[in-house]
Scaffold this active site. Structure first.
Site, PDB file in Angstrom:
ATOM      1  N   ARG A 130      -9.713   6.828   5.244  1.00  0.00           N
ATOM      2  CA  ARG A 130      -9.054   5.737   4.507  1.00  0.00           C
ATOM      3  C   ARG A 130      -8.911   6.098   3.027  1.00  0.00           C
ATOM      4  NH1 ARG A 130     -12.842   1.035   5.840  1.00  0.00           N
ATOM      5  NH2 ARG A 130     -11.495  -0.243   4.527  1.00  0.00           N
ATOM      6  N   ARG A 137       0.819  -1.217   0.000  1.00  0.00           N
ATOM      7  CA  ARG A 137       0.000   0.000   0.000  1.00  0.00           C
ATOM      8  C   ARG A 137       0.845   1.256   0.000  1.00  0.00           C
ATOM      9  NH1 ARG A 137      -4.835  -2.566   2.686  1.00  0.00           N
ATOM     10  NH2 ARG A 137      -6.449  -1.021   2.990  1.00  0.00           N
ATOM     11  N   ARG A 154     -18.102  -3.217  10.230  1.00  0.00           N
ATOM     12  CA  ARG A 154     -16.693  -3.205  10.620  1.00  0.00           C
ATOM     13  C   ARG A 154     -16.361  -1.858  11.241  1.00  0.00           C
ATOM     14  NH1 ARG A 154     -12.560  -4.653   5.907  1.00  0.00           N
ATOM     15  NH2 ARG A 154     -11.554  -2.716   6.471  1.00  0.00           N
TER      16      ARG A 154
HETATM   17  P1  AMP Z   1      -8.348  -3.491   4.638  1.00  0.00           P
HETATM   18  O1  AMP Z   1      -9.161  -4.593   5.221  1.00  0.00           O
HETATM   19  O2  AMP Z   1      -7.403  -3.969   3.558  1.00  0.00           O
HETATM   20  O3  AMP Z   1      -9.177  -2.321   4.201  1.00  0.00           O
HETATM   21  O4  AMP Z   1      -7.394  -2.963   5.811  1.00  0.00           O
HETATM   22  C1  AMP Z   1      -7.921  -2.451   7.002  1.00  0.00           C
HETATM   23  C2  AMP Z   1      -6.873  -1.637   7.739  1.00  0.00           C
HETATM   24  O5  AMP Z   1      -5.731  -2.477   8.045  1.00  0.00           O
HETATM   25  C3  AMP Z   1      -6.290  -0.480   6.961  1.00  0.00           C
HETATM   26  O6  AMP Z   1      -7.100   0.686   7.046  1.00  0.00           O
HETATM   27  C4  AMP Z   1      -4.941  -0.298   7.657  1.00  0.00           C
HETATM   28  O7  AMP Z   1      -5.097   0.323   8.927  1.00  0.00           O
HETATM   29  C5  AMP Z   1      -4.520  -1.745   7.915  1.00  0.00           C
HETATM   30  N1  AMP Z   1      -3.765  -2.291   6.772  1.00  0.00           N
HETATM   31  C6  AMP Z   1      -4.148  -3.311   5.951  1.00  0.00           C
HETATM   32  N2  AMP Z   1      -3.205  -3.549   5.028  1.00  0.00           N
HETATM   33  C7  AMP Z   1      -2.206  -2.678   5.245  1.00  0.00           C
HETATM   34  C8  AMP Z   1      -0.972  -2.401   4.617  1.00  0.00           C
HETATM   35  N3  AMP Z   1      -0.551  -3.080   3.536  1.00  0.00           N
HETATM   36  N4  AMP Z   1      -0.202  -1.414   5.128  1.00  0.00           N
HETATM   37  C9  AMP Z   1      -0.576  -0.709   6.203  1.00  0.00           C
HETATM   38  N5  AMP Z   1      -1.745  -0.890   6.841  1.00  0.00           N
HETATM   39  C10 AMP Z   1      -2.560  -1.868   6.377  1.00  0.00           C
END
Ligand code: AMP
Length: 215
Positions: A173, A90, A162
């Site tokens: 986000r 990311r 969530r």
């Molecule tokens: P997601 O389910 O992919 O939307 O991820 C939820 C949250 O997890 C994000 O808003 C970040 O806080 C954290 N997160 C997930 N993947 C990453 C990543 N590759 N780098 C940093 N934070 C992450």
């Protein structure tokens, strides 16, 4: 080992696409960095305690933290597997850390699939998203509703929103995505690894577009 990356804003459908591909293609594994971190938070281990605050605020956890988790997982997988990375990398820093893992595992990276979805639809998709509080099955109030309102079809447990799908956190986000993740598009485009896919429309159609791009 082959490593495929799914890139896209929150709500672009990365999890849905990766889940379908992993369920239908042999030796394809869905690796969701968000799920790994949520599991760490639930089990209250050292990574979870460190990640919790960032996740609540809708910010990214430190690069090394998540890159180590993904790297450890990749090193433990058989050489014949294809990993579909959903939510990692990311940042540019994470993309470089991923290159190191690719080298270490003698893996092949690509394609990097970008799921393009307009902002209004992203917000619509995220704000209607529901999750089973027990088994984690995903739903959407309009696009993929459960048979009984608020109840999981699979296990009968209540559905929840969530924590970071609340509208204020969603906006944060999306800002974080634009500031920190968008530069990856140019990075992978310059390397000839980027594949843009229209992420709008029914889930089955989007999955099919991605599947065709992988062969
Ligand atoms: P997601 O389910 O992919 O939307 O991820 C939820 C949250 O997890 C994000 O808003 C970040 O806080 C954290 N997160 C997930 N993947 C990453 C990543 N590759 N780098 C940093 N934070 C992450």
């Amino acid at each position: 080992m082959r490593i495929i990356v799914l890139l896209g804003a929150p709500g672009s459908g990365k999890g849905t696409v990766a889940g379908h591909l992993a369920a239908s293609l042999e030796r394809f594994y869905h690796v969701s960095s968000g799920d790994m971190l949520r599991e760490a938070v639930r089990s209250r281990n050292a990574v979870g305690l460190q990640a919790d605050g960032y996740m609540r605020r809708g910010e990214l956890v430190p690069d090394e933290l998540i890159a180590r988790m993904v790297g450890d997982l990749a090193r433990g997988m058989p050489a014949s597997s294809t990993l579909i990375l959903d939510g990692f990398p990311r940042t540019l820093g994470q993309a470089e850390l991923l290159d190191a893992t690719v080298l270490e595992c003698a893996a092949r990276l690509g394609p990097v699939v970008l799921l393009s979805v307009g902002e209004e639809l992203l917000i619509n998709r995220i704000s209607g998203r529901r999750l089973c509080s027990r088994c984690g099955e995903g739903y959407h109030v309009s696009f993929m509703p459960p048979q009984r309102d608020g109840v999981c079809d699979r296990c009968g447990a209540p559905l929840i929103v969530r924590r970071d799908d609340k509208i204020e956190t969603v906006r944060r986000r999306l800002q974080v995505y634009k500031a920190q993740t968008l530069p990856l598009i140019g990075f992978y485009e310059d390397r000839g690894q980027l594949c843009r896919i229209d992420g709008e429309g029914a889930a089955a159609e989007v999955v099919e577009r991605v599947r065709l791009a992988l062969v």
